[in-house]
Each structure stands twice: as C-alpha cells, then as structure tokens.
Design a protein around this motif. Sequence first.
Motif, short mmCIF file in Angstrom:
data_model
loop_
_atom_site.label_atom_id
_atom_site.label_comp_id
_atom_site.label_asym_id
_atom_site.label_seq_id
_atom_site.Cartn_x
_atom_site.Cartn_y
_atom_site.Cartn_z
N ILE A 1 57.57 45.58 49.52
CA ILE A 1 57.23 45.32 48.18
C ILE A 1 56.87 43.56 48.13
CG2 ILE A 1 57.98 44.87 45.80
CD1 ILE A 1 60.16 46.86 46.49
N PRO A 2 55.46 43.22 47.81
CA PRO A 2 55.15 41.92 47.89
C PRO A 2 55.62 41.16 47.15
CG PRO A 2 53.28 43.44 46.66
CD PRO A 2 54.60 44.40 47.34
N TRP A 3 56.04 39.80 47.14
CA TRP A 3 56.45 38.84 46.51
C TRP A 3 55.87 37.27 46.73
CZ3 TRP A 3 59.20 39.44 42.11
CH2 TRP A 3 59.83 38.28 41.82
N ASP A 4 55.72 36.86 45.61
CA ASP A 4 55.19 35.22 45.63
C ASP A 4 53.87 35.12 46.58
OD1 ASP A 4 55.36 32.40 45.71
OD2 ASP A 4 56.69 32.25 47.20
N TYR A 5 52.93 35.54 45.75
CA TYR A 5 51.34 35.48 46.10
C TYR A 5 50.61 34.52 45.38
CZ TYR A 5 51.69 39.15 49.52
OH TYR A 5 51.94 39.84 50.77
N ASP A 6 50.89 33.33 44.96
CA ASP A 6 50.03 32.24 44.45
C ASP A 6 49.18 31.70 45.46
OD1 ASP A 6 52.69 31.27 45.31
OD2 ASP A 6 52.26 29.47 44.26
N ALA A 7 49.64 31.74 46.66
CA ALA A 7 48.95 30.88 47.61
C ALA A 7 47.97 32.16 48.23
CB ALA A 7 50.02 30.37 48.77
N THR A 8 46.79 32.47 47.58
CA THR A 8 46.13 33.65 48.10
C THR A 8 44.63 33.20 47.46
OG1 THR A 8 47.05 34.78 45.96
CG2 THR A 8 47.88 35.22 48.09
N TRP A 9 43.96 34.31 47.65
CA TRP A 9 42.39 34.23 47.13
C TRP A 9 41.76 32.94 47.38
CZ3 TRP A 9 40.91 39.16 45.94
CH2 TRP A 9 42.11 40.08 45.62
N GLY A 10 42.06 32.36 48.59
CA GLY A 10 41.39 31.27 49.04
C GLY A 10 41.68 29.82 48.52
N LEU B 1 62.67 44.48 51.14
CA LEU B 1 62.28 45.69 51.84
C LEU B 1 63.14 46.75 51.05
CD1 LEU B 1 63.14 45.36 55.51
CD2 LEU B 1 61.18 46.36 54.66
N TYR B 2 62.65 47.65 50.66
CA TYR B 2 63.30 48.89 49.86
C TYR B 2 63.34 50.27 50.89
CZ TYR B 2 63.14 53.25 47.13
OH TYR B 2 63.44 54.40 46.38
N ARG B 3 64.59 50.67 51.14
CA ARG B 3 64.95 51.61 51.74
C ARG B 3 65.14 53.00 50.78
NH1 ARG B 3 69.20 54.84 53.96
NH2 ARG B 3 68.70 55.95 55.68
N ASN B 4 64.47 53.92 50.83
CA ASN B 4 64.52 55.30 50.08
C ASN B 4 65.87 56.06 50.45
OD1 ASN B 4 64.12 57.85 49.08
ND2 ASN B 4 62.05 57.14 48.14
N GLY B 5 66.68 56.05 49.45
CA GLY B 5 68.07 56.79 49.96
C GLY B 5 67.96 58.21 50.11
#
Length: 363
Positions: A248-257, A236-240
Amino acid sequence: MNSAAKIPQYKLFINPIDLRELKRDIWIDDPIPAQLKLDGKRLEIDLSYRGSHIRDYIKKSYQISFYKPSLFKGSKQIHLNAEFKDPSLIRNKLSFDFFSELGVLSPQSQHVLLTLNGKVEGVYLEIESVDQHFLRRRNLTTGSIFYAVDGDANFSLMSDLDKELKKSLELGYERKFGIASDDYYLQEFIIKINTIPVPEFEREIPKYVDVDKYLRWIAGIIFTSNYDGFVHNYALYRNGESGLFEVIPWDYDATWGRDVNGKVMEANYVPIEGFNTLTARLLDVRNFRKQYRTLLEEIMNHQFTIEFIIPKVENLHQSIRPYVLQDPYKNQAIDQFDQEIYVISNYIEERREYLYRKLVKLI
C-alpha cells in the motif's frame, strides 16, 4: 466562490495550555486533548504532530485519533498533511488516486481547510489511516499490516542503512495491526525472497506475494517517480485468507516531477527497473519481466497520459485555489501554485519519452 467547489472546513480547538505543551517539543509523540468541529459535529480527539523531518516546517502536520466518539465515519485515526514542500498541494492525492486506478490498495484522501482556535491554518490533505478500519471499509479479509518506517524495509537480508547483515529481519518495519505471531510471516517472507534458488523462484514466490499487485505497485512508483518508494513510503498488508502480501503506497508528495525538497526532479532520475531486492529478483525472471513490461505499456496507453491526468490536475487545482489564497503559508506563492499544472504536464511528457526509450531493457 462556487458552492460546488467548496472543500470541507475542519475547525480545531485546543486549550492554550495544551497548545503550549504541544509546541514545547515538536518531537514528542504524546497527544494532547482537543476538539474538532466538522460536519456540524464537535468531536473529542487526541492530537499530535506527525512525520519526521516535516515537523521542522512552520506549517505543521497532524495526527488525529477520535476519542469521543471512538470512531468517526468508520475511522479511528486520520492524518492531516500540510503538504508544505509541494507547491501544488495536490501531488499526494493525485498519486493515491493514480494508484487506485492501477488496481493498487491506496488510502483515500481529500483536501480540507483547517482552522486552529479560529485562525486559518490553510489547505491540508486529510489521509485515511492504513489500519484494521482501512481493511474493514473495503471488506478485505483481516490480516496483519506493517509500516515501512525506514530504508531497511528493502526486502533484503542486508541493511540499507549500515550495509551490514541485519540483526533482525523486522528492521525497517513496525507492526501497525496484527499479533506478535504475525511477525513470523514477515520474517519468512523476507527469508524466502533472499534464499529461494533461482530455478525455483518463479514457481515459489507467488506463494508469498501477489505478484500482479506487486508489479502494479512498482509501476505506480515508476510513473510517479517516488525515489524513496522502493524501500520506504509503503505499508505491507498480509491477507489472512490467502496468506499473500501486497503493498500500500504512502507519502507521495515528492512525485510528479518534484523531489522531497520541492525541487524539480529530472524525468530520468528514477530507473525503469526500480530498486530493492524483491523487485530485482522478480525482474530477473523472464515471464515476470514480460508481465511488467506489458503492464507499463498498458498504463502508458491509458492512465499515464496528458489526456487522462491533466484534467484531474486541473480539477484539483480549481477546487482548492480559493482556499490557497486564504492559506497564510502559501498565499504569497499563488503564482507558483498556478504554474504547477505545467510542471506536472511537462513531467508526464518527459517521463513518457524516457520510459519508451527504456522499455527495451525489459525484453
């Protein structure tokens, strides 16, 4: 090998005594000193293993912090992911690039060939760290960054882990950047998500979250089918300046089937409406639901197509294939590596069919 297809070579050098200490207990996060040679430069670094369950894998993933110099190419820290359970080695990068196409803040990444004390360790994915330097490189307003570290990062007052009222609203999060007072804004955000009355929600929630960017993030999860993406695997990014949160996404190896164990995942496994408290409340609002549906339709017409994705898959596949043949942990599975283009292609076709059938739920 075509010189244009070369990927960077990262050469790690670790004193054998320090290497034994690193291997002695894989769960210790204390870094060891090491050297990293890349781009003709020899850098002093701190190195440790990274990840949770992935530390048990024979091919380890690493976290690198630059020591001398303290920054390299604007980064203090980078991650080297083994992508061990992904037969294609490209799903994480393919996902981050896909999110960027959708207008979602995403880490930059590139494949590299890693050697350790002269021995080839194989193909790794270098991933940019999400921190203050991540913001600086994009000329973004400074602000706080929170990592979602477990399933309690579900935007709810209830724990996802023990199904009871949370003892702290910060459960599930770790502040990566910012000051202690920034925790208040996270707490307020979660309280507002759960307590704004239904008649006021559409008007009030945009004061706390960038709704368009949040829906784009949810769409990215839906198209890539990251089952853990709704309550984990994000920052999570909070714009000041605006005071708004975005994800922001993170850790996306378990994807695309494929799932977290590398097994084929059914194309209908991740529901079109997703899950977590904020998503449910947003999609309960007719205008937000319509906005989400329109967004899904636009992406299905442009980015989430065989014509758009598969050339990118083929380019990534071709760029790393010569190095996969050198990877001691992957070279025996080169036939499966070659078949992954078809696995991803079949997934896209089947996922599109599922989503088209389910769009009616978003009326």
